[in-house]
Design a protein around this motif. Sequence first.
Motif, PDB file in Angstrom:
ATOM      1  N   CYS A   5      47.180  39.908  45.652  1.00 60.53           N
ATOM      2  CA  CYS A   5      46.249  38.894  46.129  1.00 60.53           C
ATOM      3  C   CYS A   5      45.960  37.906  45.008  1.00 60.53           C
ATOM      4  O   CYS A   5      45.615  38.295  43.887  1.00 60.53           O
ATOM      5  CB  CYS A   5      44.956  39.526  46.618  1.00 60.53           C
ATOM      6  N   PHE A   6      46.076  36.617  45.307  1.00 62.55           N
ATOM      7  CA  PHE A   6      45.864  35.590  44.297  1.00 62.55           C
ATOM      8  C   PHE A   6      44.399  35.489  43.903  1.00 62.55           C
ATOM      9  O   PHE A   6      44.078  35.018  42.820  1.00 62.55           O
ATOM     10  CB  PHE A   6      46.361  34.242  44.820  1.00 62.55           C
ATOM     11  N   ALA A  28      42.341  41.382  52.501  1.00 64.17           N
ATOM     12  CA  ALA A  28      41.058  41.730  53.105  1.00 64.17           C
ATOM     13  C   ALA A  28      39.921  40.889  52.530  1.00 64.17           C
ATOM     14  O   ALA A  28      38.917  40.641  53.204  1.00 64.17           O
ATOM     15  CB  ALA A  28      40.776  43.217  52.898  1.00 64.17           C
ATOM     16  N   CYS A  29      40.080  40.404  51.300  1.00 63.45           N
ATOM     17  CA  CYS A  29      39.045  39.578  50.674  1.00 63.45           C
ATOM     18  C   CYS A  29      39.108  38.134  51.148  1.00 63.45           C
ATOM     19  O   CYS A  29      38.228  37.332  50.812  1.00 63.45           O
ATOM     20  CB  CYS A  29      39.159  39.638  49.154  1.00 63.45           C
ATOM     21  N   GLY A  30      40.136  37.788  51.914  1.00 62.48           N
ATOM     22  CA  GLY A  30      40.310  36.422  52.386  1.00 62.48           C
ATOM     23  C   GLY A  30      41.272  35.606  51.562  1.00 62.48           C
ATOM     24  O   GLY A  30      41.578  34.458  51.915  1.00 62.48           O
ATOM     25  N   GLY A  31      41.771  36.169  50.456  1.00 60.17           N
ATOM     26  CA  GLY A  31      42.703  35.452  49.602  1.00 60.17           C
ATOM     27  C   GLY A  31      44.128  35.519  50.116  1.00 60.17           C
ATOM     28  O   GLY A  31      44.455  36.295  51.016  1.00 60.17           O
ATOM     29  N   LEU A  32      44.984  34.686  49.526  1.00 62.06           N
ATOM     30  CA  LEU A  32      46.401  34.666  49.884  1.00 62.06           C
ATOM     31  C   LEU A  32      47.193  35.579  48.969  1.00 62.06           C
ATOM     32  O   LEU A  32      46.892  35.699  47.774  1.00 62.06           O
ATOM     33  CB  LEU A  32      46.957  33.244  49.764  1.00 62.06           C
ATOM     34  N   PHE A  33      48.214  36.197  49.516  1.00 60.47           N
ATOM     35  CA  PHE A  33      49.100  37.029  48.710  1.00 60.47           C
ATOM     36  C   PHE A  33      50.102  36.173  47.943  1.00 60.47           C
ATOM     37  O   PHE A  33      50.492  35.089  48.374  1.00 60.47           O
ATOM     38  CB  PHE A  33      49.850  38.029  49.587  1.00 60.47           C
ATOM     39  N   ASP A  34      50.509  36.706  46.810  1.00 58.86           N
ATOM     40  CA  ASP A  34      51.569  36.107  46.005  1.00 58.86           C
ATOM     41  C   ASP A  34      52.618  37.185  45.769  1.00 58.86           C
ATOM     42  O   ASP A  34      52.279  38.387  45.667  1.00 58.86           O
ATOM     43  CB  ASP A  34      51.008  35.606  44.669  1.00 58.86           C
ATOM     44  N   ILE A  35      53.879  36.790  45.693  1.00 61.45           N
ATOM     45  CA  ILE A  35      54.956  37.741  45.435  1.00 61.45           C
ATOM     46  C   ILE A  35      55.230  37.761  43.946  1.00 61.45           C
ATOM     47  O   ILE A  35      55.485  36.716  43.335  1.00 61.45           O
ATOM     48  CB  ILE A  35      56.214  37.376  46.239  1.00 61.45           C
ATOM     49  N   SER A 216      52.441  28.129  55.344  1.00 63.28           N
ATOM     50  CA  SER A 216      52.583  28.335  53.902  1.00 63.28           C
ATOM     51  C   SER A 216      51.623  29.377  53.356  1.00 63.28           C
ATOM     52  O   SER A 216      51.694  29.717  52.174  1.00 63.28           O
ATOM     53  CB  SER A 216      52.392  27.009  53.160  1.00 63.28           C
ATOM     54  N   ILE A 217      50.723  29.907  54.178  1.00 64.48           N
ATOM     55  CA  ILE A 217      49.935  31.063  53.761  1.00 64.48           C
ATOM     56  C   ILE A 217      50.824  32.313  53.669  1.00 64.48           C
ATOM     57  O   ILE A 217      50.436  33.311  53.067  1.00 64.48           O
ATOM     58  CB  ILE A 217      48.745  31.322  54.713  1.00 64.48           C
ATOM     59  N   ASN A 218      52.001  32.238  54.251  1.00 65.12           N
ATOM     60  CA  ASN A 218      52.996  33.305  54.124  1.00 65.12           C
ATOM     61  C   ASN A 218      53.675  33.169  52.758  1.00 65.12           C
ATOM     62  O   ASN A 218      54.296  32.146  52.472  1.00 65.12           O
ATOM     63  CB  ASN A 218      54.025  33.155  55.255  1.00 65.12           C
ATOM     64  N   PRO A 219      53.589  34.174  51.890  1.00 66.54           N
ATOM     65  CA  PRO A 219      54.127  34.019  50.531  1.00 66.54           C
ATOM     66  C   PRO A 219      55.638  33.836  50.475  1.00 66.54           C
ATOM     67  O   PRO A 219      56.157  33.301  49.486  1.00 66.54           O
ATOM     68  CB  PRO A 219      53.703  35.316  49.839  1.00 66.54           C
ATOM     69  N   LYS A 320      43.815  27.012  45.837  1.00 73.51           N
ATOM     70  CA  LYS A 320      43.591  27.820  44.636  1.00 73.51           C
ATOM     71  C   LYS A 320      44.898  28.051  43.881  1.00 73.51           C
ATOM     72  O   LYS A 320      44.944  27.980  42.648  1.00 73.51           O
ATOM     73  CB  LYS A 320      42.953  29.159  45.002  1.00 73.51           C
ATOM     74  N   LYS A 321      45.968  28.320  44.615  1.00 70.40           N
ATOM     75  CA  LYS A 321      47.276  28.494  43.980  1.00 70.40           C
ATOM     76  C   LYS A 321      47.727  27.199  43.316  1.00 70.40           C
ATOM     77  O   LYS A 321      48.227  27.201  42.184  1.00 70.40           O
ATOM     78  CB  LYS A 321      48.314  28.934  45.017  1.00 70.40           C
ATOM     79  N   ALA A 322      47.549  26.080  44.013  1.00 76.27           N
ATOM     80  CA  ALA A 322      47.972  24.796  43.457  1.00 76.27           C
ATOM     81  C   ALA A 322      47.181  24.442  42.208  1.00 76.27           C
ATOM     82  O   ALA A 322      47.725  23.903  41.237  1.00 76.27           O
ATOM     83  CB  ALA A 322      47.826  23.698  44.512  1.00 76.27           C
ATOM     84  N   LEU A 323      45.895  24.751  42.221  1.00 70.96           N
ATOM     85  CA  LEU A 323      45.058  24.449  41.065  1.00 70.96           C
ATOM     86  C   LEU A 323      45.538  25.205  39.830  1.00 70.96           C
ATOM     87  O   LEU A 323      45.698  24.635  38.747  1.00 70.96           O
ATOM     88  CB  LEU A 323      43.603  24.794  41.371  1.00 70.96           C
TER      89      LEU A 323
END
Length: 402
Positions: A5-6, A28-35, A216-219, A320-323
Amino acid sequence: MKLICFDCGGEPPAAERGKAAAGTVMCACGGLFDIVRDHRATDAERLKRTFDARLAERLSPYASGVWRYKELIYPELPEASIVTKYEGNTGLYRPDNVRSYAGVRELWLKALSENPSGSFKDNGMTVAVSHGHAHGHRAFACASTGNTAASLAMYGALIDAQTYVYLPEEGVSRDKLLQALAYGARLVPLAGGNYDAGIRLLGANGGSPDLYVCNSINPYRIEGQKSIVFEIAHTLQWRLPDWIVLPGGALSNATAAGKALRELYALGFIDRLPRIAIIQAEGAAPFHRLVEQGTAQLTPEPRPRTAASALNIGNPPSWKKALRLAIEATNGVTAAVSDDEIMDAKAVVDRCGIGCEPAAAASLAGLRKLVAAGVVGAEETAVCLLTGHLLKDTAALQRAYG
């Protein structure tokens, strides 16, 4: 390979890992996953030779400008599961009139509009659909202002799967939707809702056994879009320009570009990090405001408005990922441009024989603005991403020339 989770840094619980592998897109926290993969054993020089050799491929999956870099994108995927239309392989051009317009020493245009469905979405979609296909999914879905819908519908048709497009009420290109319909997509109107509402809905339902979410929420989408930077670097013999300039809608491209640069640098493919410039339309610029004001949280734009329909996103899910990956990691910048500035830049791109949709021209409009402001130096070099085809928005052409 791990899903991390990012936001919270956690992995999916053991009971959820099978579900996550098959398409869960939200922690579960609402964040996006990263691979996250361990590339420490990667031999960059050996892979460069492999990538060079694959340039001669014509019929295998490695003829794709995405899957050519499989070892850096999805090495675990069985080759038989790859769903491809030989995407990528898009042109890198250096027209003098565009360089003069921007005001830099050297400028390349990466024409992602030359992808099979006409936009950069194919670079990521081939990986997302291949992942879903490998896990047995037969129903795929996205929320879309147009390009994602067209790309998903195309790849779904290749494997005779059903695709669903959650459709905002406003800010959608008719041409892109007709393209998705031609490929067999089913449209699901979002009554009273916009793109952001569709993302919230799909984020809540992602990972169900009946629906594989391809936004794009799909990693895996992000992993595929890294190939855009890989291909630019490969074409330029692993020497990148000073700046990579790209439009910012959902911010998946910015995320992928930042991640790709970090990986190439860490592995020794490149010896320095270019800076990333993310360009938004003034009527849909919540990320630019966040960076400009230095705030910690993004304030969504409740009613985004821009003639560049692909940028008509008020709450970009990947901010958040882009930042972190694009702005902080590369000392990147943002800018916001008016619709008039976008259309002026579009006319320049069109007249050089390449052409693009309005949203794609935001990159050139933004670069010109950053040069005028002294943020980008006149002696620096840049590549602008052209994200969508000239015919993706014929209404804009009719307004300009009809």
